[in-house]
Design a protein around this motif. Structure first.
Motif, short mmCIF file in Angstrom:
data_model
loop_
_atom_site.label_atom_id
_atom_site.label_comp_id
_atom_site.label_asym_id
_atom_site.label_seq_id
_atom_site.Cartn_x
_atom_site.Cartn_y
_atom_site.Cartn_z
N ARG A 116 4.70 -21.09 -14.67
CA ARG A 116 5.02 -21.96 -13.53
C ARG A 116 5.11 -23.43 -13.94
N ARG A 117 4.38 -23.82 -14.99
CA ARG A 117 4.31 -25.24 -15.35
C ARG A 117 4.76 -25.54 -16.77
N THR A 131 2.39 -15.09 -16.61
CA THR A 131 3.20 -15.45 -15.45
C THR A 131 2.71 -16.75 -14.82
N TYR A 132 1.38 -16.91 -14.73
CA TYR A 132 0.81 -18.15 -14.19
C TYR A 132 1.20 -19.35 -15.05
N HIS A 191 7.92 -20.37 -19.55
CA HIS A 191 8.79 -19.82 -18.52
C HIS A 191 9.90 -18.98 -19.14
#
Length: 217
Positions: A125-126, A121-122, A131
């Motif tokens: 984000r980028r 999940t982290y 994603h």
């Protein structure tokens, strides 16, 4: 006396060897995510952990994102299986919802799967490709959770359908899991989960024996 010739050793097919190699790479990827995080994960570390040649991932996966997608699918499989086991474990308990929440916390969110979900999940984000992978991952988990909640939990709150109770509970546990590395005792997290259950109502002891946050371990 005639000695029978030794029976030939049964050899695995090419497809079996390929699948075995693929699983080694997936398991090594999951291990690296736990120990090094997504940022620290490299193809070199994965091949070293798997004990295979550096060219193996490229033969079985077209890119790092392909390897991550396969690893994410494995996480979905594990979490889905543990969701079902948690429901089966808790459905006949005096308070199925509390039993389910504690079981899910112990076997998923405070276990290796919780770390993996957090890392994926982290990273999402980028990383656009990650994603998309994680979005599909959580969609699969939500579908499994909704079906299981409707089957096992029934009406646990007068104003909330069971699947929404499930979603709220897992969001709570995902947040709790972010603090695990800080070293709080397990009793702290379990006490708050029990308080969360009481806040949902539906039991005669909703307002009794509620521990005060200041008195938690």
């Amino acid at each position: 006396m005639t000695v029978a010739p030794p029976r030939p050793t049964e050899r695995r097919t090419q497809a079996e060897r390929s699948e075995s190699m693929r699983q080694k790479l997936i398991e090594a990827t999951l291990d690296c995510l736990v120990t090094d995080g997504y940022v620290g994960l490299t193809i070199g570390k994965v091949t070293e952990r798997a004990g295979v040649s550096r060219g193996a991932p490229l033969h079985h996966f077209s890119s790092k994102s392909g390897l991550m997608e396969a690893a994410a699918r494995e996480v979905v499989r594990r979490v889905s299986a543990k969701l079902v086991l948690a429901y089966e474990h808790s459905k006949d308990a005096p308070d199925p919802l509390e039993a389910f929440g504690l079981e899910l916390w112990k076997t998923v969110f405070s276990a290796q799967e919780g770390i993996l979900l957090g890392e994926l999940t982290y990273a999402s984000r980028r990383e656009p490709e990650i994603h998309a992978i994680v979005q599909r991952l959580w969609t699969r988990i939500y579908i499994t959770a909704r079906r299981s909640a409707a089957r096992y939990l029934g009406d646990v709150h007068p104003d909330l359908p069971p699947e929404r109770v499930m979603f709220l509970s897992q969001w709570l546990m995902r947040g709790m899991a972010q603090d695990l590395h800080l070293g709080a005792p397990p009793e702290l997290f379990e006490a708050y989960l029990k308080m969360w259950r009481r806040s949902l109502g539906g039991r005669s002891d909703v307002s009794s024996n509620s521990p005060e946050p200041g008195k938690f371990p």
